[in-house]
Every structure is written in C-alpha cells, then in structure tokens.
Design a protein around this motif. Structure first.
Motif, PDB file in Angstrom:
ATOM      1  N   UNK A   1      20.324   7.154  16.999  1.00 51.92           N
ATOM      2  CA  UNK A   1      21.146   7.774  15.957  1.00 51.92           C
ATOM      3  C   UNK A   1      22.630   7.601  16.238  1.00 51.92           C
ATOM      4  N   UNK A   2      23.024   7.807  17.492  1.00 56.91           N
ATOM      5  CA  UNK A   2      24.441   7.666  17.843  1.00 56.91           C
ATOM      6  C   UNK A   2      24.932   6.260  17.564  1.00 56.91           C
ATOM      7  N   UNK A   3      24.143   5.272  17.899  1.00 57.22           N
ATOM      8  CA  UNK A   3      24.538   3.877  17.680  1.00 57.22           C
ATOM      9  C   UNK A   3      24.639   3.577  16.189  1.00 57.22           C
TER      10      UNK A   3
ATOM     11  N   UNK B   1      23.502  -2.572  28.262  1.00 57.20           N
ATOM     12  CA  UNK B   1      23.098  -1.198  27.927  1.00 57.20           C
ATOM     13  C   UNK B   1      22.822  -1.008  26.443  1.00 57.20           C
ATOM     14  N   UNK B   2      22.813  -2.083  25.652  1.00 52.17           N
ATOM     15  CA  UNK B   2      22.409  -2.057  24.247  1.00 52.17           C
ATOM     16  C   UNK B   2      23.329  -1.233  23.339  1.00 52.17           C
TER      17      UNK B   2
ATOM     18  N   UNK C   1      15.276  -2.258  21.019  1.00 52.33           N
ATOM     19  CA  UNK C   1      16.470  -1.904  21.786  1.00 52.33           C
ATOM     20  C   UNK C   1      16.122  -1.424  23.189  1.00 52.33           C
ATOM     21  N   UNK C   2      15.114  -0.567  23.298  1.00 49.53           N
ATOM     22  CA  UNK C   2      14.790   0.062  24.586  1.00 49.53           C
ATOM     23  C   UNK C   2      13.475  -0.503  25.112  1.00 49.53           C
ATOM     24  N   UNK C   3      13.557  -1.355  26.104  1.00 48.59           N
ATOM     25  CA  UNK C   3      12.367  -2.015  26.661  1.00 48.59           C
ATOM     26  C   UNK C   3      11.423  -1.027  27.318  1.00 48.59           C
TER      27      UNK C   3
ATOM     28  N   UNK D   1      20.661  -6.094  16.487  1.00 50.06           N
ATOM     29  CA  UNK D   1      19.215  -5.911  16.425  1.00 50.06           C
ATOM     30  C   UNK D   1      18.696  -5.919  15.000  1.00 50.06           C
ATOM     31  N   UNK D   2      19.550  -5.631  14.016  1.00 49.53           N
ATOM     32  CA  UNK D   2      19.121  -5.709  12.623  1.00 49.53           C
ATOM     33  C   UNK D   2      18.702  -7.127  12.258  1.00 49.53           C
TER      34      UNK D   2
END
Length: 393
Positions: free
Chosen positions: A335-337, A72-73, A308-310, A346-347
C-alpha cells in the motif's frame, strides 16, 4: 672502584626517572585525547568497521533508485518515508550498533529476495542473532502502522465514469483468497495441505478499486474453503465489516448474499474466456464479463504482491505465527508503495505473467445469508448492463 659504582648507580637512576617522566607524558596525552572524544563513540577499531558498513549501505540503497529498487523493491523516497514512519510512529529506534535505515534495509532485503540468514550475515556484516532480532523488531514496528497504511474503503459514486466500475454503484472493492506456501510441523501438514497438494495458508485479501489492500486475514489452513475463511473474518470482533448498502465483488466460490456480489454460476466468467472475440449473448453473460473485469483488481494485487516479495513465493523457516505477521507486513508495504504514485516496474512485469484464475469446480460454498432481495438486485444490474451493451452494438 667505589666512586665509579656510585656514578653508574646515579646514571641508572637518572635514566629511570627520565623513563617515568616520558611514561607520564604519554598517559597524559592519551587522557587528553580520550577527553576530547564524545563518550558515546566506540573505539577506533569499531568506528572503522561502522563506517565500512555505512559505505556498503550507501552503495546498496542510496546510490541510485535503480539499485535501491533492485535490492529492496522500492525507490529511495519511499524508503526514506518508511524509515521516518517506523521511527516516529512504529517505535523503531536506532541503537549504538545499527541505525534505523540499516535495520529497515535488512528487513526489506529479506522480504524481497528470501535469502537465508547466513547470506544476510555476509552482505551486511552482522551476526545471525543480530539479524533475527532486528527482523522481528522491524516487523513489529511495521505491523503498528496498520491503521495508517490500510486503505479506508470508499464506495463507487453514482456519477462514476470509470468504465470498469460505473455499473457497481456503492461497491467498495473486491475480495478473494490466495494460497501462500508455509512451513509447518509434520503433525499439522494434513490440515495445511490444499487441494493441489501444497502446504499453504489461505489468506483472505480485500482491496479497493485502485489496488490497495483494505483488509488482510491470514492464518487459516490451506485446506479451508474460501467461504469458510470469509465467514470467520466477518464474525470476529475486529474483522471485516460491510456498511449497509455497500458490497464487495467476489468470485463464484462465495455465495451471492448481502454485502457480497458474486457472478452467475454456469456461465462464462474469466477474462480469458472473452479474449477470443466472444460476445455476451445473455444478460447473465454480460454481467459476468463486466464483473470479471472489475474484480480482476484483487488478482492483480495478489500477483504484484508475490512478484515483489519473494518470501511469499516459497515457504520460509520462520514459525507459522511469524509467517502470518510478515504476510500482513508485505501487504502494508504494498500500500505504501502504491500511494507514492510513481511508475511501478512490476506493473509492466505482471503483464508478462498469466494470472491464474481461481477455478469454481468442486469449490465448496459456505453461504452467509442468501436472500431474494440480493438476487433480484444482481438481476437488475445484469439487465441494465445488457441493455446498454445491446444499444452500443
């Protein structure tokens, strides 16, 4: 013969009475067991199925942070916080058949992997109608968190020591447009076809210097110019507002006007142009180099968002209006992450991808209101930058 018949009838009557008594005892036991069970629990067959689904969810989400991130990333602590916010603020409620965490996990799994409904049916053991219904419920609850999850703009202070932003006093962040592929009816494809031939929606994104979204404006057709989208965003009742004395960094596809600081056109600009050892020779080149280094934060935001979101990397089969809503939801979750402050894998992954810069050639500009005052302000910053650059050589 008659006495023997009477004896058999009496025996049969006794057996029947015994059977009736045993039946009454069994019924009484069933009633007693049923009375001791909470009324809200379903029958045993459903309870066994419920526990099986919970076991699958625990293996997918709660077993480890690595597994949770892959599915769920986000990490488990962030997932728990999101579920709490959706429950207490977003209005998402558990039902008899599905708890809040499973609803949210199913929603995030669809965003993260962009799998079809039939795949989710197999992985979560739910019907297609149930999946569609809960996807919309969680989406609506996430959108209700906009006021909490969107970043409040903060200007760069006068005493800033950030080497990328200290030259842009009063700056609130950076903005740009990005294209996200969508599915639209055949009659509308001409309007949504961008200059590369893809069917997309042009999304305006505004982010802070720390990489959180301040404003998101999806919905415009892919054929619309960035400047036109920005003009619409600034004229809407609840659109983008820039306080007097503050501004955002924009690329050369926008006008250099009050509230929006653009680079000099016709000069080197993108970071790739400065990675070959080239040094600025003029004040305009120096300004463009530092402007690009700071404004690159919005390019990174878009890059991480799509990584992050495919579901943002390929067109979905949802209606266009629903597609626009889950684009906003993806930005809110981003933003929450980022606020959790943990190391985001992911950075590092983004470094291995080349962020495609927006090209300036043949980009139509829709001016807002260009003024000499703002042009002189940019010139002043450029001269100060170049003087400092020459002094440090």
């Amino acid at each position: 013969m008659e006495p023997r018949r009477r004896e058999m009838v009496g025996l049969m009557a006794g057996c029947l009475a015994l059977l009736l008594a045993m039946r009454s005892m069994v019924v009484a036991m069933i009633v007693a067991v049923g009375a001791g069970r909470p009324r809200h629990l379903p029958d045993r067959t459903f309870r066994l199925d419920f526990h099986t689904k919970r076991a699958n969810l625990r293996a997918m989400i709660y077993s480890s942070d690595t597994t949770c991130f892959n599915q769920i990333r986000m990490y488990r602590a962030t997932f728990d916080k999101l579920c709490h916010m959706l429950d207490t603020i977003g209005g998402l409620r558990a039902t008899r058949h599905m708890l809040v965490d499973e609803q949210v996990a199913m929603f995030l799994h669809i965003l993260a992997h962009h799998v079809k409904n039939r795949v989710i049916q197999f992985e979560f053991g739910r019907s297609g109608e149930t999946i569609s219904r809960y996807f919309k419920l969680v989406l609506n609850a996430t959108i209700r968190l906009q006021s909490l999850l969107l970043k409040k703009p903060e200007a760069i202070p006068e005493d800033s020591n950030d080497h990328r932003w200290k030259w842009f006093k009063g700056c609130l962040g950076a903005l740009d447009g990005t294209h996200i592929r969508v599915q639209v009816p055949a009659a509308h494809k001409g309007r949504y076809r961008n200059r590369k031939g893809d069917i997309t929606t042009n999304v305006l994104g505004v982010c802070s210097p720390d990489g959180q979204f301040i404003f998101v404006f999806p919905g415009w057709e892919g054929s619309a110019a960035d400047g036109r989208v920005l003009r619409d965003a600034t004229t809407r009742p609840h659109g983008l507002r820039v306080p007097l004395g503050n501004y955002y960094l924009v690329d050369a596809g926008y006008s250099n006007c009050q509230g929006f600081l653009a680079p000099y056109r016709g000069q080197r600009y993108h970071l790739n142009d400065w990675r070959q050892g080239h040094q600025p020779q003029t004040a305009h080149e120096c300004f463009n180099m530092r402007h690009s280094a700071a404004r690159n934060v919005i390019e990174r935001c878009f890059g991480i968002l799509k990584l992050r979101w495919a579901i943002l990397r390929s067109p979905s089969f949802y209606p266009v209006r629903l597609q626009n809503r889950y684009i906003v939801a993806c930005c809110l979750l981003h933003n929450l992450i980022r606020r959790e402050g943990v190391q985001d894998p992911l950075d590092e992954q983004l470094e291995s991808f080349d962020i495609e810069p927006a090209t300036d050639e043949n980009t139509p500009i829709v001016p807002l209101e260009t003024t000499d005052v703002w042009t002189n302000y940019r010139e002043q910053i450029a001269n100060e930058m170049f003087a400092d650059f020459v002094a440090q050589r």
